[in-house]
Design a protein around this motif. Structure first.
Motif, PDB file in Angstrom:
ATOM      1  N   VAL A 469       0.833  -1.199   0.000  1.00  0.00           N
ATOM      2  CA  VAL A 469       0.000   0.000   0.000  1.00  0.00           C
ATOM      3  C   VAL A 469       0.867   1.248   0.000  1.00  0.00           C
ATOM      4  N   GLU A 470       1.965   1.210   0.755  1.00  0.00           N
ATOM      5  CA  GLU A 470       2.764   2.418   0.957  1.00  0.00           C
ATOM      6  C   GLU A 470       3.829   2.618  -0.108  1.00  0.00           C
ATOM      7  N   ARG A 471       4.436   1.522  -0.628  1.00  0.00           N
ATOM      8  CA  ARG A 471       5.599   1.665  -1.497  1.00  0.00           C
ATOM      9  C   ARG A 471       5.370   1.132  -2.915  1.00  0.00           C
ATOM     10  N   GLY A 472       4.382   0.275  -3.122  1.00  0.00           N
ATOM     11  CA  GLY A 472       4.113  -0.236  -4.464  1.00  0.00           C
ATOM     12  C   GLY A 472       4.496  -1.694  -4.630  1.00  0.00           C
ATOM     13  N   LEU A 473       4.253  -2.232  -5.839  1.00  0.00           N
ATOM     14  CA  LEU A 473       4.364  -3.665  -6.084  1.00  0.00           C
ATOM     15  C   LEU A 473       5.808  -4.165  -5.998  1.00  0.00           C
ATOM     16  N   VAL A 474       6.705  -3.588  -6.781  1.00  0.00           N
ATOM     17  CA  VAL A 474       8.067  -4.122  -6.852  1.00  0.00           C
ATOM     18  C   VAL A 474       8.780  -4.018  -5.503  1.00  0.00           C
ATOM     19  N   PRO A 475       8.767  -2.871  -4.798  1.00  0.00           N
ATOM     20  CA  PRO A 475       9.408  -2.834  -3.466  1.00  0.00           C
ATOM     21  C   PRO A 475       8.794  -3.834  -2.499  1.00  0.00           C
ATOM     22  N   ALA A 476       7.475  -4.028  -2.567  1.00  0.00           N
ATOM     23  CA  ALA A 476       6.837  -4.991  -1.679  1.00  0.00           C
ATOM     24  C   ALA A 476       7.313  -6.402  -1.971  1.00  0.00           C
ATOM     25  N   MET A 479      10.872  -6.838  -0.594  1.00  0.00           N
ATOM     26  CA  MET A 479      10.863  -7.093   0.854  1.00  0.00           C
ATOM     27  C   MET A 479      10.418  -8.523   1.137  1.00  0.00           C
ATOM     28  N   LEU A 480       9.479  -9.009   0.328  1.00  0.00           N
ATOM     29  CA  LEU A 480       9.037 -10.388   0.484  1.00  0.00           C
ATOM     30  C   LEU A 480      10.172 -11.358   0.184  1.00  0.00           C
ATOM     31  N   ALA A 481      10.961 -11.063  -0.862  1.00  0.00           N
ATOM     32  CA  ALA A 481      12.084 -11.925  -1.234  1.00  0.00           C
ATOM     33  C   ALA A 481      13.164 -11.942  -0.159  1.00  0.00           C
ATOM     34  N   GLU A 482      13.351 -10.805   0.542  1.00  0.00           N
ATOM     35  CA  GLU A 482      14.375 -10.745   1.589  1.00  0.00           C
ATOM     36  C   GLU A 482      14.049 -11.676   2.740  1.00  0.00           C
ATOM     37  N   ARG A 483      12.783 -11.942   2.977  1.00  0.00           N
ATOM     38  CA  ARG A 483      12.387 -12.800   4.089  1.00  0.00           C
ATOM     39  C   ARG A 483      12.324 -14.272   3.694  1.00  0.00           C
ATOM     40  N   MET A 484      12.606 -14.587   2.408  1.00  0.00           N
ATOM     41  CA  MET A 484      12.537 -15.972   1.939  1.00  0.00           C
ATOM     42  C   MET A 484      13.697 -16.797   2.497  1.00  0.00           C
ATOM     43  N   VAL A 490      14.993 -10.474  -7.441  1.00  0.00           N
ATOM     44  CA  VAL A 490      13.879  -9.800  -8.114  1.00  0.00           C
ATOM     45  C   VAL A 490      14.450  -8.978  -9.257  1.00  0.00           C
ATOM     46  N   GLU A 491      13.950  -9.197 -10.477  1.00  0.00           N
ATOM     47  CA  GLU A 491      14.452  -8.506 -11.657  1.00  0.00           C
ATOM     48  C   GLU A 491      13.291  -7.834 -12.384  1.00  0.00           C
ATOM     49  N   THR A 492      13.630  -6.736 -13.065  1.00  0.00           N
ATOM     50  CA  THR A 492      12.655  -6.078 -13.938  1.00  0.00           C
ATOM     51  C   THR A 492      13.340  -5.754 -15.255  1.00  0.00           C
ATOM     52  N   SER A 493      12.619  -5.935 -16.376  1.00  0.00           N
ATOM     53  CA  SER A 493      13.192  -5.617 -17.688  1.00  0.00           C
ATOM     54  C   SER A 493      12.917  -4.178 -18.087  1.00  0.00           C
ATOM     55  N   GLY A 494      12.277  -3.419 -17.210  1.00  0.00           N
ATOM     56  CA  GLY A 494      11.968  -2.019 -17.486  1.00  0.00           C
ATOM     57  C   GLY A 494      11.063  -1.480 -16.413  1.00  0.00           C
ATOM     58  N   PRO A 495      10.756  -0.196 -16.469  1.00  0.00           N
ATOM     59  CA  PRO A 495       9.872   0.395 -15.463  1.00  0.00           C
ATOM     60  C   PRO A 495       8.495  -0.281 -15.485  1.00  0.00           C
ATOM     61  N   LEU A 507      -1.623  -9.573  -8.221  1.00  0.00           N
ATOM     62  CA  LEU A 507      -0.294  -9.973  -8.663  1.00  0.00           C
ATOM     63  C   LEU A 507       0.630 -10.215  -7.468  1.00  0.00           C
ATOM     64  N   TYR A 508       0.541  -9.369  -6.475  1.00  0.00           N
ATOM     65  CA  TYR A 508       1.386  -9.544  -5.281  1.00  0.00           C
ATOM     66  C   TYR A 508       1.078 -10.867  -4.588  1.00  0.00           C
ATOM     67  N   PHE A 509      -0.202 -11.134  -4.354  1.00  0.00           N
ATOM     68  CA  PHE A 509      -0.567 -12.362  -3.626  1.00  0.00           C
ATOM     69  C   PHE A 509      -0.234 -13.614  -4.449  1.00  0.00           C
TER      70      PHE A 509
END
Length: 594
Positions: A469-476, A479-484, A490-495, A507-509
């Motif tokens: 809610v606060e930071r958006g999809l990719v940052p969320a 953070m989820l990947a850091e707790r794995m 996490v990679e992105t091919s563009g904005p 998409l997040y869930f």
């Protein structure tokens, strides 16, 4: 309602000029005629009388073939006439001094007679349908091609390529063999046509008219002429010219038979059947076909009113029983029920049989169009229902997402803050209380509040994670990947473009559930989340979760991804799981952007 292009010279010129195939063929024959005339005129010792009649026959067959082909495109007579025209033109080459052209012309010099026989046996449908007819036509082609080759290549002088000492004897034998086969085929053709004419019923004889006797006399004249030339009788020259005139008249007689008179009307009905059988016609196409079949340029098709008497045109306008003086509506029935009608001129028909035949054919077209219209309406209704269902599911998803965010916000701003304050108060009391029992109780309450706060935060994250809610999809997701427990990138091919809130949370869930499955079931050493935004505006955002585990995952075995698949579908997106044994698992989800 217009019944298609009006009959007349203007409409005819428009139709011909609009057909590139007809224009191309006509241009080709025009070029051939010019080239043939130039070559023949420049040939030394070649009289005009030797080549002009053949070029005239080429032009006549070409013109009649083009007309027959355009007026009866489903009938092969027109195409056969065009082929015959080409064969006549090629035969002109036999009189030229050029050795190669002369050889081609000599080999093909009798091919026009075989094509004439083919035309005779194929009339009126353009197809040789009976086995014995095919044998006769085949024999004609053998006589005109295979048996003509020795006559072209054998001889005492050029352009012959084989010049044996006994060339005259070889030519005589080859000529007699060709004559026997060729004359036998044409006489047999005449006999077959005559026998069938005598056995035909009166209606068929009336439809064919004098053409049937022309089909009998022409092969007889061809055979007699061939025999006269072979035995070198004094009448050979006259008979050969009579044979030429008869062959010259064939395309005109056939064209008249195809386009006019009672048989011409039958041909129109054949074309009508072919048009309706080829594809489901529109009302305009049906009207145009009926107008041509009846020879009435203003004839048109109308439709029976549903649940009421009378007829309407394709625009839904009411058609009176007698639209105007001298015209009326002939009802068209299908299965005993009036499904439409044909508006026609009273004096356009010789008798009522033609309108009945045309009506029977058109009934199939009207019924087919009615069924097609019902199918189109049903498909439109299904599409509307599907669209309504999609919109309803999307509204439910949006309402669910909105409610999740509201509950998460209320818990964060309300209950969570109260628990934090209570915990702090209890912790302070545990430090300041003079009574050891009170201090110990307060410390226990503070520790319980801390545990409750952790559980509440996990509960809120399950409803709607605060980072999302606060930071958006990719940052969320990061953070989820850091707790794995499994190393995850996490990679992105563009904005990543902005998404609707319900698409973003779905998409997040989905990614969260896929990562949970990696940690619990995959036995993986690494995992990767990749976002692939669309190249331009709109489009679909693609996200994938891939691990290097054991694979073999089946989405049907669990309810997590299967339930999320419904949410993704409600967005108009897709979710796919690829998990071959021993090759890891890849979860791919796509959702619309915007």
């Amino acid at each position: 309602m217009p019944a298609g292009p009006p009959a007349g010279p203007t409409a005819s010129r428009r139709r011909w000029s609009a057909d590139p195939a007809a224009a191309l063929v006509a241009g080709l024959f025009l070029v051939l005629l010019v080239v043939g005339a130039v070559l023949a005129a420049d040939a030394p010792g070649l009289a005009v009388a030797d080549w002009l009649p053949l070029l005239g026959m080429t032009a006549l067959y070409a013109v009649t073939g083009l007309v027959a082909w355009r007026r009866r495109p489903h009938n092969r007579i027109g195409v056969l006439m065009l082929v015959a025209a080409l064969s006549v033109w090629v035969s002109v080459l036999g009189a030229l001094p050029d050795r190669a052209l002369s050889m081609i012309g000599l080999v093909c010099s009798t091919l026009p007679l075989a094509l004439t026989l083919h035309l005779l046996m194929a009339f009126p449908s353009g197809r040789v349908q009976r086995g014995v007819d095919r044998v006769v036509v085949g024999a004609g082609y053998v006589a005109s091609t295979v048996l003509q080759v020795p006559l072209a290549v054998v001889g005492p002088e050029p352009p012959a390529v084989w010049r044996p000492a006994d060339a005259a004897q070889v030519l005589l034998v080859a000529s007699w063999v060709q004559s026997v086969v060729g004359v036998s085929s044409v006489f047999l053709a005449a006999g077959l046509v005559a026998v069938r004419a005598f056995r035909a019923d009166p209606l068929e004889r009336r439809l064919l008219g004098p053409m049937v006797w022309y089909r009998v006399l022409l092969p007889v004249m061809i055979g007699v002429g061939a025999l006269a030339i072979q035995v070198r009788t004094p009448l050979a020259v006259g008979l050969s010219w009579l044979q030429f005139a008869a062959v010259l008249g064939l395309p005109v007689v056939f064209l008249v038979g195809l386009l006019f008179g009672s048989f011409g009307r039958t041909g129109q009905v054949d074309e009508l059947v072919a048009r309706i059988g080829g594809a489901t016609p529109s009302a305009g196409a049906l009207s145009a076909a009926v107008a041509q079949a009846l020879g009435d340029p203003d004839a048109r098709v109308v439709f029976a009113r549903t649940g009421a008497d009378g007829f309407v045109d394709e625009a839904g306008r009411l058609v009176p029983a007698e639209p105007e003086r001298g015209r009326h509506v002939h009802p068209v029935r299908h299965g005993g029920v009036v499904v439409g009608g044909i508006v026609h001129r009273d004096d356009a028909l010789a008798d009522g049989s033609e309108i009945e035949v045309v009506g029977g054919v058109v009934a199939l077209g009207i019924e087919a169009e009615r069924l097609a219209a019902e199918q189109r309406a049903l498909l439109a209704e299904l599409r509307t229902s599907e669209s309504d269902l999609y919109a309803s599911r999307r509204r439910l998803l949006q309402a669910e997402d909105s409610e999740r965010r509201r509950i998460s916000r209320d818990l964060h701003d309300g209950a969570q803050q109260h628990i934090v304050l209570l915990g702090l108060t209890a912790r302070q009391l545990s430090r300041t209380a003079s009574d050891p029992v009170v201090a110990a109780s307060a410390a226990g309450i503070a520790d319980g509040m801390t545990g409750l706060l952790t559980e509440l935060r996990d509960f809120i994250a399950g409803i709607m994670p605060a980072p999302l809610v606060e930071r958006g999809l990719v940052p969320a997701v990061e953070m989820l990947a850091e707790r794995m427990p499994v190393p995850t990138t996490v990679e992105t091919s563009g904005p990543v473009p902005p998404l609707a809130t319900d698409a973003e949370s779905t998409l997040y869930f989905t990614i969260s559930e896929a990562l949970t499955n990696v940690a619990k079931h995959a036995s993986a050493t690494t995992a990767r989340v990749r976002f692939e935004p669309p190249a331009g505006d709109g489009g679909r955002l693609r996200a994938s979760v891939r691990d290097d585990g054991k694979g073999g995952a089946d989405p049907a075995d669990g309810t997590g991804l299967r339930g999320l698949q419904d949410r993704v579908a409600a967005l108009g997106g897709t979710l796919e799981v690829v998990s071959p044994d021993g090759e890891g698992t890849t979860v791919v989800v796509e959702v619309p952007c915007g």
